[in-house]
Design an enzyme around this catalytic site. Structure first.
Site, mmCIF file in Angstrom:
data_model
loop_
_atom_site.group_PDB
_atom_site.id
_atom_site.type_symbol
_atom_site.label_atom_id
_atom_site.label_comp_id
_atom_site.label_asym_id
_atom_site.label_seq_id
_atom_site.Cartn_x
_atom_site.Cartn_y
_atom_site.Cartn_z
ATOM 1 C CG ASP A 176 -6.258 16.204 -28.181
ATOM 2 O OD1 ASP A 176 -5.778 16.687 -27.141
ATOM 3 O OD2 ASP A 176 -7.051 16.834 -28.907
ATOM 4 C CG ASP A 190 -8.379 18.583 -23.743
ATOM 5 O OD1 ASP A 190 -8.019 19.776 -23.701
ATOM 6 O OD2 ASP A 190 -8.237 17.858 -24.745
#
EC number: 3.4.23.36
Length: 217
Positions: A176, A190
């Site tokens: 991330d 995401d």
């Protein structure tokens, strides 16, 4: 003799009755022919409709996998760049403190939730991919194709991390890097999953099904 016939009268000669049955038979044959013609026309229309839907369905499937490939490629390339250039380095401020690029490894679900259930999230992602692939066979809606393509691309992006990144197969941590202020860090996969989910909710509220039909509750 002629006088007797005149007085008694000549018996009426019965008219032939074969003409009426023949006409009735002709009418029946005409009705059968009309029914056969109507049935043939109906079958022809159904066949034409099926032929028209088949290419349209193929185009929608192409859109689904095209969107999925695009979302997956963006996610994969962005993660490769982050790992190579940003990991183990200070965050990069994009909009002051409001938005930063900061590389982290997330063992949980989207936005860092549920880090203790990495294997479960991996299985769920694989199941989502299988369900979307099966649903694609009866897909005739362009908005649904885009929504499912976003879901598929995002699920594939994070599943790739689960399988190939450390600490091990099916337990890998997702990369991330998008870090808004006062919010969880996430990635492009995401984002694709969330956008696809929102689009599916909107389509469901409008009553549009994946096969292109519209229903009203």
């Amino acid at each position: 003799m002629a006088e007797a016939e005149r007085i008694i009268g000549t018996p009426d000669t019965p008219k032939p009755a074969a003409a009426e049955p023949e006409q009735s038979g002709a009418d029946a044959r005409g009705a059968d022919d009309a029914g056969s013609t109507a049935s043939a026309e109906s079958s022809g229309e159904a066949a034409q409709d099926a032929e028209a839907r088949r290419p349209r369905g193929k185009r929608r499937i192409a859109v689904l996998f095209g969107v999925a490939a695009f979302a997956y490629a963006l996610d994969l390339i962005s993660k490769m760049i982050v790992v190579a250039k940003l990991e183990h380095h200070p965050p990069i401020e994009i909009i002051g403190d409001w938005l930063k690029f900061e590389a982290i490894r997330n063992a949980g679900a989207a936005f860092g939730f549920g880090e203790a259930f990495t294997v479960i999230f991996t299985v769920i992602a694989a199941a989502v991919i299988v369900v979307i692939a099966r649903l694609a066979r009866k897909l005739y809606s362009l908005p649904w194709a885009i929504a499912l393509g976003l879901l598929l691309g995002g699920a594939l992006g994070n599943l790739t991390d689960r399988i190939f990144r450390s600490p091990g197969v099916f337990e890998g941590a997702v990369v991330d890097f998008i870090a808004p202020k006062h919010f969880a860090v996430f990635n492009l996969a995401d984002s694709a999953i969330v956008c696809g989910g929102i689009l599916i909710v909107l389509l469901s509220f409008r009553g549009l099904d994946p096969d292109g039909t519209v229903h009203k509750d």
